[in-house]
Design an enzyme around this catalytic site. Structure first.
Site, mmCIF file in Angstrom:
data_model
loop_
_atom_site.group_PDB
_atom_site.id
_atom_site.type_symbol
_atom_site.label_atom_id
_atom_site.label_comp_id
_atom_site.label_asym_id
_atom_site.label_seq_id
_atom_site.Cartn_x
_atom_site.Cartn_y
_atom_site.Cartn_z
ATOM 1 N N CYS A 14 0.827 -1.209 0.000
ATOM 2 C CA CYS A 14 0.000 0.000 0.000
ATOM 3 C C CYS A 14 0.863 1.262 0.000
ATOM 4 C CB CYS A 14 -0.922 -0.010 1.222
ATOM 5 S SG CYS A 14 -1.982 1.451 1.308
ATOM 6 N N CYS A 40 -0.531 4.132 2.208
ATOM 7 C CA CYS A 40 -0.283 3.927 3.644
ATOM 8 C C CYS A 40 1.179 4.192 4.005
ATOM 9 C CB CYS A 40 -0.604 2.485 4.039
ATOM 10 S SG CYS A 40 -2.178 1.887 3.412
ATOM 11 N N ASP A 41 2.079 3.604 3.244
ATOM 12 C CA ASP A 41 3.474 3.514 3.680
ATOM 13 C C ASP A 41 4.461 4.357 2.894
ATOM 14 O OD1 ASP A 41 2.635 1.648 5.609
ATOM 15 O OD2 ASP A 41 2.812 -0.013 4.188
#
Lengths: 312, 312
Positions: A134, A137-138
């Site tokens: 992701c 997200c990251d």
């Protein structure tokens, strides 16, 4: 007869449980084989869920407090696998793996999707500690640093482009010669200066230590190996949409799905079948973020309450 | 030229700010005249935002940590009122109250809606401490206790019914003789045993102490007063949809809205105008919950990033 059966115990299912029980429904059961919490429990750090901004806490710590809250208002957790959902007259019949049948007035399916693994050595070991599925997200954890992306489809290329705005350099690794993405997306990636495209190459191994990933061993078609020094590898080699419970005996879907098998919903998380709701990554156009899945769960829960009120 | 102008600083606007800046956009400005945080800052207690379950903390405490997080990634807050949004060629022009014009590639409008006050004495004093405008949010705090609802439209009756499943008794107070709600909703409320309907009556005063509301003084058409001993009064006398910035000089909306003036969006929070997004209570079918508004903000933020990528 249950008021509501929730299938899946990630952020969407848990939040649906919170909203239905806190909203006064008495018999709400969440079916989840494993420990509730979902994919996020595998993350070592979360900083994009609004209201949770503590770098010392892991995804598991994060979901611990969620669960306590979501079970506080009377939600029941049943550690059983649901095989099938079927509408019978005005209610639903769930078939469990044990063979047991459960009846419910409404159903919320929140079984999500599962990113596929590429299968290289170390992929599981460093998942959540350098291996990610992701970028939203990251990606930010690698701000102004170099990262790698694995894959050749639309998602891989779009995410590589997303990362190119955050990271100093993105290595885009693809096992084939040509990409399967849309021509415009390919062009955009090709003309982005800080994306380096490495084709005909796969990842042989991820290497690191207790701090996480430190490098990747690549191998090309001629079996020549090279080392890429990155702390982050984003793997986009497809996703399994966990829609199995929505298939009939004849293997047709009981509700409308799109070409990817994601369930079509409206803004109230209603599917094409009355009384059947879907929340989180299983639905079409899902953004695959915890806060979005939680929002979906709340919406689905409130829609269930309205639906039951109208039945009465 | 801004990458993204966010109008409104509640949960939706703040989360949109978090996602756009953390996603790599450089020039993102949130326009909010007051302190960011939105309506929730007026609540004394929150227990339905997943991951936040601390009865000692108020809505203001809750939003404090949000704001820190949302500003951490580069979001700029401009304390100025936006009067108008206009699409000019491929970008947008915002007119500020100061007369200044601001150009932006994209706009996210998250100005929400404002519940109307009924106007009785003590209404503001006990707001968030007994006076509420959200049954989903605050109903559970009165579990198995008696509460009152004020209003005669669909929302008032639906919320009274919702509360009847949680509270021991609901007094439904309406200043007129007849309700303006749909016949089915009226019937359902009328046949609910623990809803007592009090028509031709208004609230004269809310009385309480440092602990919150303790009773209501009612007055009927004959000016006869009575006292209702409740700790909670839910006021549903309408909402103002804060859609003013979306009106053109000719007083038409620049994008599609529904009959209530709420903005029509798809699951990606796209409006009928390319590059213009809406998130939170301003949109159609909004559930008016913090977690839903936050989910919307994340979706709108990610949609903005995709839109800008496609422009490039």
């Amino acid at each position: 007869m249950l008021d509501c059966a929730i299938i899946g115990g990630g952020p969407a299912g848990l939040t649906a449980g919170l909203y239905t029980t806190r909203g006064g429904l008495k018999n709400v059961v969440m079916f989840e084989m494993g420990l509730p919490g979902g994919q996020i429990t595998q993350s070592s750090e979360i900083e994009n869920y609004p209201g949770f901004f503590d770098h010392t806490k892991t995804g598991m710590d994060f979901m611990d407090s969620w669960m306590e809250q979501c079970f506080h208002f009377g939600l029941t957790h049943k550690m059983e696998k649901v095989l099938k959902v079927k509408k019978v007259d005005e209610h639903f019949e769930l078939t469990l793996e044990s063979g047991e049948k459960v009846e419910s007035k409404t159903v919320i399916v929140a079984t999500g999707s599962t990113p596929k693994r590429a299968g290289f050595k170390g992929e599981d070991e460093f998942f959540g500690r350098g291996v990610s599925t992701c970028a939203t997200c990251d990606g930010f954890f690698y701000k102004n640093r170099e990262v790698a992306v694995l894959g050749g489809g639309d998602t891989a290329l779009e995410e590589a482009y997303y990362l190119s705005k955050i990271c100093s350099k993105v290595y885009l690794i693809h096992r084939r010669d040509e990409f399967r993405a849309s021509p415009l997306t390919i062009q955009r990636v090709q003309k982005t200066q800080n994306i380096e495209i490495i084709t005909n190459t796969h990842i042989k191994e991820a290497i690191g230590d207790s701090m996480g990933l430190s490098r990747l061993v690549l191998e090309n078609l001629n079996a020549e190996q090279s080392v890429l020094e990155v702390n982050g590898i984003f793997v986009f080699v497809g996703r399994n949409i966990n829609n199995g419970v929505l298939k009939s005996d004849e293997d047709n879907f009981i509700c409308e799905v799109n070409q990817y098998g994601e369930v079509s919903v409206d803004l109230k998380m209603r599917t094409s079948v009355e009384g059947l709701f879907v929340a989180g990554d299983l639905r079409a156009d899902a953004q695959k973020q915890v806060v979005c899945a939680a929002g979906d769960g709340a919406v689905a829960g409130l829609s269930v309450i309205s639906y039951i009120q109208e039945m009465e």
